[in-house]
Design an enzyme around this catalytic site. Structure first.
Site, PDB file in Angstrom:
ATOM      1  N   ALA B  95      69.904  18.714  -2.452  1.00  0.00           N
ATOM      2  CA  ALA B  95      68.672  18.335  -1.753  1.00  0.00           C
ATOM      3  C   ALA B  95      68.356  16.850  -1.918  1.00  0.00           C
ATOM      4  O   ALA B  95      67.591  16.289  -1.142  1.00  0.00           O
ATOM      5  CB  ALA B  95      67.515  19.162  -2.291  1.00  0.00           C
ATOM      6  N   LYS B  96      68.916  16.228  -2.946  1.00  0.00           N
ATOM      7  CA  LYS B  96      68.728  14.790  -3.199  1.00  0.00           C
ATOM      8  C   LYS B  96      67.258  14.404  -3.139  1.00  0.00           C
ATOM      9  O   LYS B  96      66.885  13.424  -2.503  1.00  0.00           O
ATOM     10  CB  LYS B  96      69.609  13.968  -2.251  1.00  0.00           C
ATOM     11  CG  LYS B  96      71.103  14.306  -2.424  1.00  0.00           C
ATOM     12  CD  LYS B  96      72.022  13.422  -1.629  1.00  0.00           C
ATOM     13  CE  LYS B  96      73.481  13.703  -1.917  1.00  0.00           C
ATOM     14  NZ  LYS B  96      73.990  15.005  -1.409  1.00  0.00           N
ATOM     15  N   ARG B  97      66.424  15.169  -3.833  1.00  0.00           N
ATOM     16  CA  ARG B  97      64.997  14.929  -3.855  1.00  0.00           C
ATOM     17  C   ARG B  97      64.614  13.911  -4.924  1.00  0.00           C
ATOM     18  O   ARG B  97      65.465  13.434  -5.684  1.00  0.00           O
ATOM     19  CB  ARG B  97      64.244  16.240  -4.099  1.00  0.00           C
ATOM     20  CG  ARG B  97      64.459  17.315  -3.052  1.00  0.00           C
ATOM     21  CD  ARG B  97      63.984  16.888  -1.672  1.00  0.00           C
ATOM     22  NE  ARG B  97      63.783  18.036  -0.787  1.00  0.00           N
ATOM     23  CZ  ARG B  97      64.640  18.473   0.120  1.00  0.00           C
ATOM     24  NH1 ARG B  97      65.789  17.874   0.300  1.00  0.00           N
ATOM     25  NH2 ARG B  97      64.356  19.524   0.884  1.00  0.00           N
TER      26      ARG B  97
END
Lengths: 275, 275
Positions: B95-97
Site C-alpha cells: 500500500a506504500k502508505r
C-alpha cells in the site's frame, strides 16, 4: 478543474480555505451513529454548512479505509456529493500514494477517474517515474509532499543532499518532470520560516498548507512568506473546524470556525489587492 | 504472524516466494469477466493453484482501488480467503502508505485490524512519527521502502545525505525507532550490488525483494548477497507468475512458473543448509 478556475473561485469567495474531512467515528456527534451512513451524514452536514466559506475539501483516505468497505463507500458518496452540488469546489484526495510506473497509473485512475477528484497528494520517495503517471492527467493536479508539518519531517526532508536540503531537491528535481505544470506541493504551516526560500524555487506553484490551527501554524505568517501573485495557497484546517463542537449544532459550530478563518483570509486578500 | 513462524514456513515449503496479486482486468483471461467478481475469481484460482509453492501473497492496493468499491470488496474477499484457507501464509498489503501520526494509526487499523493483513508497506519520507504508529502493532510487520526497483530510485534514494546515501540513512535511522523489531524493508532485485552493504546495516531484518523476473533481477545474485541465517528474504514475482498465460489454463500456467521459482529456491536452500 484548471488552476485558473481555482484562482477565480478564491477571488470570488475571498477565501483560500481547504477543509479536511477526516472523519473519526469516535469524535463525531454521537447522535449521528444512528444514521445508516454516519460518515457521509457527518460530511454532508459539514459541506452544507461550509461550502460558501471554502474553496476546497480534502478527505484523508486513511480515515475512510480504516472503516473498510463502508468507509470507501462513504468516501465515494462524499466526493460525488461535492461534485454534484458544488462542482466549483476543488477536491483533494489526501492519499499520499506513489508506486512504480504502471502501478501509479492505477492509483491515478482510482482518484482521477473512478472517484473524480481534482487532485491527489503523492509521496516523492520513489522519484520521477512514480509521479509522472499522475501528471499525465490534464486538468488534474498532483500535490507532491515537499516539507510536511510533522516532527518526522526533520528525519529526512531537511537533511542536506548534495549541499541542499532533501525537500529542496524534491522541489528542484520535480520541476523538470514531464507535465510539471500539473504539480502543487505540500508545505507545512509549522515551518513558515522555510516558505520564503521555497518561493524562490517554485514561485508560481500552488502550495497546500496543513498545520494551521490544531498543529500551531500561523495564518498571517504563512501568507506573508508564501503568497504569490495568483494567491498560490490553499490553507487546510481539519480538526479545528469539523470538530468545533460535537453536539447537535456541530455543523453550525464548524461553519463559525470556518467563517473566522475566511474572514481573516478576506482581510489578507483585501490588503494584498490594495498593496 | 511472528517472524519465527514465517521462517518455519520457508523451511517447510522450501520456498521464500511471494506472489504479487496485481489484478488488471485488461490482462486476466477474458472468460473470467463473466464472473460476478472477476478480480476475486482470478485471485482464488491463482491461490488454489499456488499456495503450496509460496509463503506470501502481496496484493498491491492500487490495482483494487482503481476499480472503486468493487475493487475494495475484491481485496477484502481475497485477504479473507487467504486467512481462512491458508492462515500459515504471510500476507502483505502493498500500500506504500504513510502520514502524520494519528492518520498513520488509521491506516494501520485499516490494514492490520479491518483487513487483517500480517504486514503493510510504508514510505519513509515523513519520518519517525509517520512510521511508529504501524510499528506499535505487535506480530504485525511494517515493510519500509528503502531502495526500490524502479529507475526513479536514483532520483532521491541513492543521493548522498551527510556522506551516506538516503536509503542507507533510512535503514540506519529506522533502527532506532520504537518497536523497530517489527520492521522489514523493500530492496529491489534490480540493485543486487547494493545488497551486501545493506546487510552490514540490517543483518537480521527480512527484505521484501521485488523485481525478479519481469523487471530483470536475478534470483541467485539476490540470494548470494542478501540471504542471512534466517533466510531473511521474500522474493516477489507478480506479472511473471499470474499472467503466465491468459487462457482457461491460466492457473496451471501460473503454478508452473511458481514451481520453477520454488525449485530454484529449494536448490539454494539445500546448498545453504549443507554449506
Amino acid at each position: 478543474m484548471t488552476t485558473q478556475q481555482l484562482v477565480s473561485e478564491i477571488k470570488k469567495k475571498k477565501s483560500f480555505l481547504c477543509i479536511g474531512l477526516d472523519v473519526d467515528l469516535n469524535k463525531i456527534p454521537q447522535h449521528l451513529l444512528k444514521e445508516e451512513d454516519p460518515i457521509f451524514a457527518f460530511n454532508k452536514a459539514i459541506i452544507d454548512a461550509t461550502h460558501h466559506l471554502c474553496v476546497a475539501y480534502k478527505p484523508n483516505t486513511a480515515f475512510y479505509e480504516a472503516y473498510g468497505l463502508k468507509g470507501w463507500r462513504a468516501l465515494e458518496k462524499t466526493i460525488n456529493y461535492i461534485n454534484e452540488k458544488h462542482p466549483e469546489i476543488f477536491t483533494i484526495a489526501d492519499a499520499k500514494r506513489g508506486d512504480i510506473g504502471n502501478t501509479s497509473t492505477m492509483y491515478a485512475k482510482a482518484f482521477f477517474d473512478d472517484l473524480a477528484f481534482d487532485s491527489v497528494t503523492v509521496a516523492p520517495y520513489m522519484g520521477k517515474d512514480s509521479v509522472e503517471p499522475f501528471l499525465a492527467f490534464e486538468n488534474k493536479h498532483t500535490i507532491l509532499l515537499a516539507l510536511t508539518s510533522n516532527q518526522g519531517a526533520f528525519d529526512f526532508q531537511t537533511k542536506e543532499v548534495d549541499g541542499k536540503e532533501l525537500y529542496k531537491q524534491v522541489l528542484e528535481t520535480s520541476k523538470n518532470w514531464t507535465n510539471s505544470h500539473n504539480l502543487m506541493y505540500v508545505v507545512g504551516a509549522t515551518k513558515t520560516e522555510f516558505l520564503s526560500e521555497i518561493r524562490t524555487i517554485i514561485p508560481k506553484s500552488f502550495l497546500l498548507v496543513p498545520g494551521v490551527g490544531a498543529q500551531g501554524g500561523n495564518l498571517e505568517d504563512v501568507c506573508e512568506h508564501g503568497m504569490n501573485e495568483n494567491i498560490g495557497l490553499l490553507i487546510n484546517s481539519s480538526r479545528g473546524i469539523i470538530y468545533a463542537s460535537n453536539d447537535t449544532n456541530f455543523a453550525k459550530s464548524a461553519a463559525e470556525k470556518a467563517k473566522e478563518l475566511q474572514k481573516s483570509m478576506e482581510i489578507i486578500l483585501n490588503k494584498k489587492s490594495q498593496g
